[in-house]
Design an enzyme around this catalytic site. Structure first.
Site, PDB file in Angstrom:
ATOM      1  CB  SER A 154      20.704  16.255  54.009  1.00 36.59           C
ATOM      2  OG  SER A 154      21.057  16.849  55.239  1.00 36.59           O
ATOM      3  CG  ASP A 206      28.663  15.480  58.056  1.00 36.81           C
ATOM      4  OD1 ASP A 206      27.873  15.627  59.000  1.00 36.81           O
ATOM      5  OD2 ASP A 206      28.305  15.073  56.929  1.00 36.81           O
ATOM      6  CG  HIS A 257      24.780  14.382  56.839  1.00 41.31           C
ATOM      7  ND1 HIS A 257      25.391  15.616  56.800  1.00 41.31           N
ATOM      8  CD2 HIS A 257      23.536  14.563  56.345  1.00 41.31           C
ATOM      9  CE1 HIS A 257      24.555  16.505  56.303  1.00 41.31           C
ATOM     10  NE2 HIS A 257      23.406  15.902  56.029  1.00 41.31           N
TER      11      HIS A 257
END
Length: 420
Positions: free
Chosen positions: A150, A391, A394
């Site tokens: 990702s 998170d 990312h």
């Protein structure tokens, strides 16, 4: 009120996406987190002036100097500092449709926007900002594939957002899964993302522990990339998840598995073998044989959890970049980085016999210094009766990951002999 604040205010009033879509994003975010019990504190200690980087010197901007007999090449793009950039950002979530919910820090109310006001400055040269028109001319008639997880998709979405000033691509994907293909018809240029978080053949990714076949190619991408001029290959955080390891059709060990009788191995064991197999797949008839195709190894981008792990309250709340004397890469992050450089050197040596070109795209040293660029809790709305994780893996869009396309533009110019 400045222009960025006005944009942000307009964004906050924009219509929200359908609740079902939002819920889907929120439920899938944990699938991309590193499921491991290792504490991140050893990865990012503060106020340490030691330089333990295994790649330093003039060669790190092109091939990995000093590793596997690799040649030095031009200025080291990846040795430098983040410097203030009052002109940033160069797009917003109003101007780009490609931003996923969990990267949309503006939408979810991140209060500090200073993280958007930095750019990378190499020590010994200039790095031009991404120019969408120039880039599209560089890649006219070419094709680009991202292979990885990702974070690889995060990079591709950043590229699409930066190009949106000039053109939007058409989605010509033939599947409904994570593998996507986009084309810029006017420039005869296409981009693809091949979802392969472990780079090698893997059992179903719906139940842990996963089965990794470390000496077998992942056909989802190795059978496809012969048609691509440029391939950016990367992987990292998934290798901390519970897994069983297979070599020569037999189970040889595991990571975080419950059976005491199985040999328990480290993430580095699978990481090294996965990259060696992936590079062997390319050298054995992939992108390297497609009219002088080039493979870029984009190195591991560290996460920045502090105060705990991803599932134990860890967060990333800093609001400015580190300077390089404020942190050092060590622990698993350093091990992964070292493995990548060593395996890149081996692939480059093998490529001399196959015509394969392998280049270093060193995101590790650059992104180690950006603890401020992750979504943290600003990748979702606060959820009632639901566990939501911060998170720190990312990157916000727009955000520091946009610099990866400054690097990509320069690396492509070097390949084409057009660097200035």
């Amino acid at each position: 009120m400045n222009k960025l604040q006005q944009q942000t205010r307009r964004i906050s009033k924009a219509p929200k996406l359908a609740p079902l879509i939002a819920l889907t994003f929120l439920l899938t975010i944990p699938l991309y987190y590193p499921f491991h019990t290792h504490s991140p504190k050893n990865l990012l200690p503060l106020h340490n002036t030691n330089d333990n980087s295994p790649c330093s010197g003039d060669g790190c901007g092109g091939d990995a100097a000093g590793v596997g007999g690799v040649e030095a090449e031009q200025c080291d793009l990846f040795s430098g500092e983040w410097v203030p950039d009052p002109e940033g950002p160069y797009y917003t979530n109003e101007s780009c449709y490609a931003i996923q919910e969990h990267q949309d820090c503006m939408k979810f109310g991140r209060p500090d926007l200073g993280f958007l006001k930095w750019r990378w400055k190499p020590d010994e040269c200039q790095l031009a900002l991404f120019d969408p028109r120039r880039f599209l001319e560089l890649v006219r008639g070419k094709s680009l594939a991202f292979v990885g997880d990702s974070v690889a998709r995060n990079h591709m979405q950043s590229l699409i957002c930066l190009l949106a000033k000039v053109a939007y691509p058409s989605d010509v994907s033939e599947t409904t899964d994570e593998n996507k293909r986009y084309t810029y018809t006017e420039h005869n240029f296409n981009i693809s993302i091949f979802w392969s978080p472990y780079l090698v053949k893997t059992g179903k990714l719906d139940n842990e522990p996963f089965d990794l076949y470390l000496d077998e190619f992942d056909p989802s991408w190795t059978t496809q990339i012969s048609h691509y001029d440029y391939v950016i290959i990367s992987a990292g955080h998934w290798f901390f998840r519970p897994t069983y390891f297979h070599l020569e059709n037999r189970r040889v060990g595991c990571l975080y598995c419950p059976e005491p009788e199985i040999t328990h191995l480290t993430p580095v064991f699978s990481y090294r073998r996965a990259f060696r197999t992936a590079f062997r797949g390319i050298n054995g008839g992939g992108a390297a044989r497609s009219g002088g195709g080039v493979t870029f190894l984009r190195t591991f981008a560290p996460s920045h959890f502090e105060g705990g792990g991803w599932n134990s309250g860890g967060n990333c709340t800093r609001t400015r970049p580190f300077r390089r004397n404020e942190t050092v890469l060590e622990g698993p992050g350093l091990e992964f980085y070292t493995v990548q450089l060593e395996e890149l050197g081996i692939a480059q040596s093998a490529g001399r016999g196959t015509g394969g070109k392998f280049r270093l795209f060193d995101a590790t040293k650059v992104m180690l210094l950006r603890p401020d660029g992750h979504p943290s809790r600003y990748g979702h709305w606060p959820g009632a009766n639901r566990v939501l994780y911060n998170d720190c893996v990312h990157w916000c869009l727009p955000g520091p990951i946009d610099s990866w396309n400054d690097f990509l533009q320069e690396l492509l110019m070097r390949e084409l002999g057009d660097a200035t």
